[in-house]
Design an enzyme around this catalytic site. Structure first.
Site, PDB file in Angstrom:
ATOM      1  N   GLY A 273       0.867  -1.280  -0.075  1.00  4.78           N
ATOM      2  CA  GLY A 273      -0.051  -0.105  -0.051  1.00  4.78           C
ATOM      3  C   GLY A 273       0.838   1.363  -0.058  1.00  4.78           C
ATOM      4  O   GLY A 273       2.087   1.247   0.261  1.00  4.78           O
TER       5      GLY A 273
ATOM      6  N   LYS B 225       1.075   0.284   7.759  1.00  2.00           N
ATOM      7  CA  LYS B 225       1.746  -1.117   7.602  1.00  2.00           C
ATOM      8  C   LYS B 225       2.281  -1.594   8.600  1.00  2.00           C
ATOM      9  O   LYS B 225       2.245  -2.489   9.389  1.00  2.00           O
ATOM     10  CB  LYS B 225       2.213  -1.348   6.367  1.00  2.00           C
ATOM     11  CG  LYS B 225       1.703  -1.038   5.191  1.00  2.00           C
ATOM     12  CD  LYS B 225       2.338  -1.401   3.444  1.00  2.00           C
ATOM     13  CE  LYS B 225       3.563  -0.285   3.398  1.00  2.00           C
ATOM     14  NZ  LYS B 225       2.824   1.080   3.340  1.00  2.00           N
ATOM     15  N   THR B 226       3.323  -0.639   9.248  1.00  2.03           N
ATOM     16  CA  THR B 226       4.184  -1.130  10.444  1.00  2.03           C
ATOM     17  C   THR B 226       3.202  -1.046  11.658  1.00  2.03           C
ATOM     18  O   THR B 226       3.295  -2.121  12.488  1.00  2.03           O
ATOM     19  CB  THR B 226       5.201   0.016  10.484  1.00  2.03           C
ATOM     20  OG1 THR B 226       6.046  -0.041   9.214  1.00  2.03           O
ATOM     21  CG2 THR B 226       6.278  -0.345  11.599  1.00  2.03           C
TER      22      THR B 226
ATOM     23  N   GLU C 138      -7.049  33.043  -9.349  1.00  2.00           N
ATOM     24  CA  GLU C 138      -7.745  32.144  -8.666  1.00  2.00           C
ATOM     25  C   GLU C 138      -9.129  32.012  -8.788  1.00  2.00           C
ATOM     26  O   GLU C 138      -9.809  31.005  -8.596  1.00  2.00           O
ATOM     27  CB  GLU C 138      -7.357  32.532  -7.243  1.00  2.00           C
ATOM     28  CG  GLU C 138      -5.900  32.359  -6.848  1.00  2.00           C
ATOM     29  CD  GLU C 138      -5.074  30.886  -7.147  1.00  2.00           C
ATOM     30  OE1 GLU C 138      -6.127  29.963  -6.989  1.00  2.00           O
ATOM     31  OE2 GLU C 138      -3.961  30.989  -7.636  1.00  2.00           O
TER      32      GLU C 138
ATOM     33  N   HIS D   6     -10.069  29.558 -11.704  1.00  2.00           N
ATOM     34  CA  HIS D   6     -10.141  28.338 -10.830  1.00  2.00           C
ATOM     35  C   HIS D   6     -11.499  27.880 -10.379  1.00  2.00           C
ATOM     36  O   HIS D   6     -12.306  26.888 -10.486  1.00  2.00           O
ATOM     37  CB  HIS D   6      -8.862  28.022 -10.223  1.00  2.00           C
ATOM     38  CG  HIS D   6      -7.818  27.931 -10.641  1.00  2.00           C
ATOM     39  ND1 HIS D   6      -7.584  26.991 -11.886  1.00  2.00           N
ATOM     40  CD2 HIS D   6      -6.421  28.319 -10.512  1.00  2.00           C
ATOM     41  CE1 HIS D   6      -6.245  27.250 -12.154  1.00  2.00           C
ATOM     42  NE2 HIS D   6      -5.725  27.900 -11.286  1.00  2.00           N
TER      43      HIS D   6
ATOM     44  N   ASP E  69      -0.387  24.249 -12.915  1.00  2.00           N
ATOM     45  CA  ASP E  69      -1.759  24.020 -13.524  1.00  2.00           C
ATOM     46  C   ASP E  69      -1.525  22.884 -14.928  1.00  2.00           C
ATOM     47  O   ASP E  69      -2.125  22.113 -15.076  1.00  2.00           O
ATOM     48  CB  ASP E  69      -2.426  25.052 -13.928  1.00  2.00           C
ATOM     49  CG  ASP E  69      -2.934  25.953 -12.367  1.00  2.00           C
ATOM     50  OD1 ASP E  69      -2.933  25.414 -11.363  1.00  2.00           O
ATOM     51  OD2 ASP E  69      -3.017  27.143 -12.776  1.00  2.00           O
TER      52      ASP E  69
END
Length: 642
Positions: free
Chosen positions: A240, A246-247, A463, A466, A538
């Site tokens: 993953g 995981k640990t 911005e 966007h 972008d």
């Protein structure tokens, strides 16, 4: 999550242990290096002989041997004060120094030999010249014992140096070293009250915990499985993305079963000396067998578990292969009664050697994915359970705003919020602290950059482009925040996140993503009729999406339903597709991007008033949250899902 790694028992031990007793000190017994003692004995004998001869030579004294004639002359001149005789050998001392007949300065002490035929009435001459005849030698010589002790000093230094180097080498080689093997450990006795990681500390990956539940059950009740003839999995491979836990899962399995836990990174076995890694692997597995039932966890196993062969072998390559071969041998030598289970973790399961992933070694491959919304909320509750939270904190809302974030990233988010609350002198962590920490994690830290007014206005339009296209595009991710405060490398940012998890993307959604990403450049073109370098990130995003649509996801009629390029973009394209196919891919990418850019310009031109309103609001407030942004644009916000 959030638990520290288990400690090493000793600094030279290449793995960490948890739930094991303290190892007793090593005793110098057992295995010896073949020929080691013989080599030490021969070296000691040579050093002894050289030291003894040298000391005997240099400790004879510095008195010269003179002729008997010269002695008689000095006696007749009255220059002799003391003599000592033993047989025909005479030692003496002069009153006044005389030139050394052998060269090298003057002398006062001397040695001579009286001839057997001499009849010179020596005693009368000595008495006449008032010479003292002593009973002790004029020059004292060291005895055999003194010379022996002095010659043994280099031997002792040599032996001490030999022992020091040998123990250092044994610490590096493991497997008992040169002078002996570590004493067998005592039976495992976990101290009461010692904190261990359990499944209660793991959240958001319940399906993975279910996969590992039978491993825990076997470690707790091995006899029930043996009576049915069932064998436990010898190895479990956790795969993953980084930070998914995981640990933590491996430690939780050991803590839940109450068995010793041995943890090591695969890179810690690799050394410049070929064979060291294999030796360390042997000792690690031997320790685990002696403490069975137990768990061995090897992190980042792809470091040594890559596919073998291919290309010339260098020292490091040979060491990696020998270490991998030793792991394969140790796992293949297990029996069901040993009770040792190996858990490994990797981010690159596709590069592992087939011999490592076959049944009988790693029988079970478990994929650990980023958590869903409910899982993220559970993880946030775990990492904030020791924090004083204000009543306005809504972890469910934070979970909705953090799609795709892993457990490690959520832990970092909670910690950043706590740090921010401490800096502000607050007694509790508030919702605003968490949201601001989320902005810092996702967008970067705010910079105190003074921009010219014209550049600030251009950033506001960028911005706003966007954000407006994100609001207008059907099915697009809702806009959460717009800001023209410089953060990280960006002069401004627009944050959009989905309301719910997305696991498959339609062509319409991906085109909407491209249109939204091109909104900043399109807004600059509509307002200023020119573009700037502010769209670099972008364009990178647009290129990746367009390449995936054409070359991987079959969304181009000309390329067809093919996966023409690999997912790993580090591989050269020419190795995966023909030149003509690459030309078609590039042409289709350009077509899709140009169509989306024209649509972005067209929509912004039609909604120029809303674009201007958002830009002016940003110039005044610098930051707009979700509610204000939709209100100023005059667009109805998408309905939030429960």
């Amino acid at each position: 999550m959030g638990n520290s790694a288990p400690p090493r028992k000793t600094p030279d031990q290449p793995w960490r242990t948890e739930g094991t007793p303290e190892a007793p000190p090593r005793r110098p017994a057992g295995r010896k290096l073949p020929g080691g003692w013989w080599g030490l004995a021969v070296a000691a004998l040579v050093v002894f002989l050289v030291a003894y001869l040298g000391l005997s030579y240099y400790t004879r004294g510095n008195e010269p041997t003179i002729s008997y004639t010269e002695f008689s002359r000095q006696l007749n001149d009255g220059n002799v004060t003391t003599v000592y005789a033993k047989g025909d050998t005479i030692q003496g001392r002069l009153k006044n120094p005389q030139p050394n007949p052998q060269g090298g300065g003057k002398y006062t002490k001397f040695k001579t030999q009286r001839p057997a035929f001499a009849d010179d009435k020596l005693w009368q001459n000595l008495t006449r010249h008032h010479v003292t005849v002593t009973a002790q030698p004029v020059v004292q010589q060291r005895g055999f014992l003194s010379n022996l002790l002095l010659s043994l000093a280099p031997i002792l230094i040599l032996v001490a140096l030999w022992l020091f180097i040998s123990r250092r080498v044994s610490a590096g080689l493991g497997a008992g070293g040169i002078f002996g093997r570590r004493a067998p450990p005592k039976p495992v006795e976990l101290q009461p009250g010692t904190p261990r990681t359990t499944f209660d500390d793991v959240a958001g990956i319940d399906e993975v915990k279910g996969e590992l539940a039978d491993v825990v059950d076997f470690l707790k009740n091995p006899d029930a499985y043996r009576r049915m003839g069932a064998k436990p999995p010898r190895g479990v491979l956790l795969t993953g993305p980084p930070g998914t836990g995981k640990t933590l899962l491996a430690r939780a399995v050991a803590g839940e079963a109450g068995v010793p836990f041995f943890s090591a990174s695969a890179s810690e076995f690799i050394e410049m000396i070929v064979g060291v890694g294999a030796s360390r692997v042997r000792e690690l597995f031997a320790e685990a067998r002696r403490m069975a039932p137990s768990i061995i966890f090897i992190d980042e196993i792809d470091t040594i578990g890559r596919v073998r062969g291919g290309g010339a072998s260098l020292g490091g390559h040979d060491e990696r292969e020998q270490t991998l071969n030793q792991i394969l041998t140790e796992m293949d030598g297990f029996t069901g009664s040993e009770g040792v289970i190996v858990i490994a973790a990797t981010n690159r399961a596709d590069v592992l050697d087939p011999a490592l992933t076959r049944p009988g070694r790693f029988d079970r491959v478990v994929t650990v994915s980023p958590p869903d919304r409910d899982g993220r909320e559970a993880i946030l509750r775990i990492h904030t359970r020791e924090m004083p939270l204000a009543p306005d904190v809504d972890l469910a809302q934070v979970a909705r705003m953090t799609p795709g974030m892993t457990g490690a990233e959520l832990a970092n988010l909670a910690n950043e919020a706590a740090l921010l609350a401490v800096k502000r002198g607050k007694p509790q962590v508030t919702q605003s602290d968490i949201l601001e920490a989320l902005e810092k994690v996702q967008l970067g830290a705010a910079r105190s950059l003074v921009m010219p007014e014209e550049e600030r206005r251009r950033t506001a339009y960028h911005e706003s482009g966007h954000a407006l296209l994100g609001m207008l595009q059907p099915g697009a991710d809702p806009v959460r925040k717009i800001t023209i405060v410089p953060r990280g490398r960006a002069l401004g940012a627009t944050l959009s996140t989905p309301e719910s998890e997305r696991h498959a993307y339609t062509e319409e959604y991906l085109r909407g993503r491209i249109i939204g990403a091109l909104g900043g450049m399109a807004a600059e073109q509509v307002v200023y009729e020119m573009i700037t370098t502010g769209s670099e990130s972008d364009l990178e995003q647009v290129t990746n999406i367009a390449r995936g649509m054409v070359a991987r996801w079959g969304m181009s009629e000309r390329v067809g339903r093919l996966s023409a390029l690999p997912n790993d973009l580090q591989q050269a394209y020419g190795l995966a597709a023909a030149p003509h196919t690459l030309d078609v891919i590039e042409s289709e990418m350009r077509r899709i991007v140009e169509e989306c850019y024209e649509e972005a310009r067209h929509k912004l031109g039609e909604h120029r008033g809303q674009l201007e309103a958002l830009a002016e609001a940003l110039l005044v407030n610098e930051t707009l949250d979700e509610a204000d942004a939709y209100r100023i644009a005059g667009i109805l916000r998408p309905r939030k899902e429960d």
